[in-house]
Design a protein around this motif. Structure first.
Motif, PDB file in Angstrom:
ATOM      1  N   UNK A 102     -45.595  36.090 -27.364  1.00 41.47           N
ATOM      2  CA  UNK A 102     -46.465  36.969 -26.170  1.00 41.47           C
ATOM      3  C   UNK A 102     -46.011  38.163 -26.491  1.00 41.47           C
ATOM      4  N   UNK A 103     -46.204  38.597 -27.928  1.00 44.58           N
ATOM      5  CA  UNK A 103     -46.265  39.657 -28.850  1.00 44.58           C
ATOM      6  C   UNK A 103     -47.598  40.432 -28.857  1.00 44.58           C
ATOM      7  N   UNK A 104     -48.841  38.879 -29.051  1.00 54.33           N
ATOM      8  CA  UNK A 104     -49.906  39.429 -28.474  1.00 54.33           C
ATOM      9  C   UNK A 104     -51.178  38.207 -27.689  1.00 54.33           C
ATOM     10  N   UNK A 105     -50.773  37.802 -26.336  1.00 56.29           N
ATOM     11  CA  UNK A 105     -51.180  37.114 -25.817  1.00 56.29           C
ATOM     12  C   UNK A 105     -51.487  38.168 -24.569  1.00 56.29           C
ATOM     13  N   UNK A 106     -53.058  37.467 -23.959  1.00 60.60           N
ATOM     14  CA  UNK A 106     -54.024  37.528 -22.619  1.00 60.60           C
ATOM     15  C   UNK A 106     -52.908  38.028 -21.802  1.00 60.60           C
ATOM     16  N   UNK A 107     -53.077  39.199 -21.067  1.00 58.31           N
ATOM     17  CA  UNK A 107     -52.309  39.086 -20.016  1.00 58.31           C
ATOM     18  C   UNK A 107     -52.438  38.293 -18.594  1.00 58.31           C
ATOM     19  N   UNK A 108     -53.191  37.289 -18.432  1.00 60.70           N
ATOM     20  CA  UNK A 108     -54.517  36.070 -17.973  1.00 60.70           C
ATOM     21  C   UNK A 108     -53.477  34.627 -18.156  1.00 60.70           C
TER      22      UNK A 108
END
Length: 140
Positions: A102-108
């Motif tokens: 989750x360190x470089x993931x789109x919010x959606x």
């Protein structure tokens, strides 16, 4: 003035005896060593497990994501929720959920993963400065 030194007018100061520094502690032992325990353990990553019945809320909000370049953070925890009882707190950075980074993931995408999972194993770490850095909340 002859025969006098420039510092003769100052009082004599006696220094305390020299104390040797404490023994060296290897870095891997410092986290649990009493001389190094400055409550820094609260910033170490930890695992939080939540089970969500169908249709139930998770009990926390997130903000951030790839667009903010800051990661995903817990922005609010509902008091007396399962998330609160599991130890989530405002300011936790979500490092991973069910082995998804989750360190470089789109919010959606983060919201989708959190809403569709029945059992959530989260790796989080406390980062109190996130409150100053991120955009408005999104309820999950």
């Amino acid at each position: 003035m002859e025969g006098r030194l420039p510092y003769d007018d100052f009082p004599v100061v006696f220094l305390p005896p020299y104390e040797s520094p404490p023994a060296w502690v290897p870095p891997h032992e410092r986290v649990y060593h009493p001389d190094y325990n400055n409550e820094l353990t609260q910033f170490l990553p930890r695992t939080v497990v939540l089970k969500k019945p169908p249709g139930a809320q998770l009990g926390f909000n997130i903000r951030g994501g790839k667009a903010s370049q800051l990661g995903i953070f817990i922005s609010k925890v509902i008091p007396d929720s399962d998330a609160h009882r599991a130890g989530l707190q405002e300011g936790d950075q979500v490092l991973s959920v069910n082995d998804v980074d989750f360190q470089d993931i789109e919010h959606s995408k983060a919201v989708e993963i959190l809403k569709t999972a029945r059992e959530i194993t989260m790796r989080v770490r406390y980062f109190p400065y996130s409150k100053c850095l991120l955009a408005p909340n999104l309820v999950t």
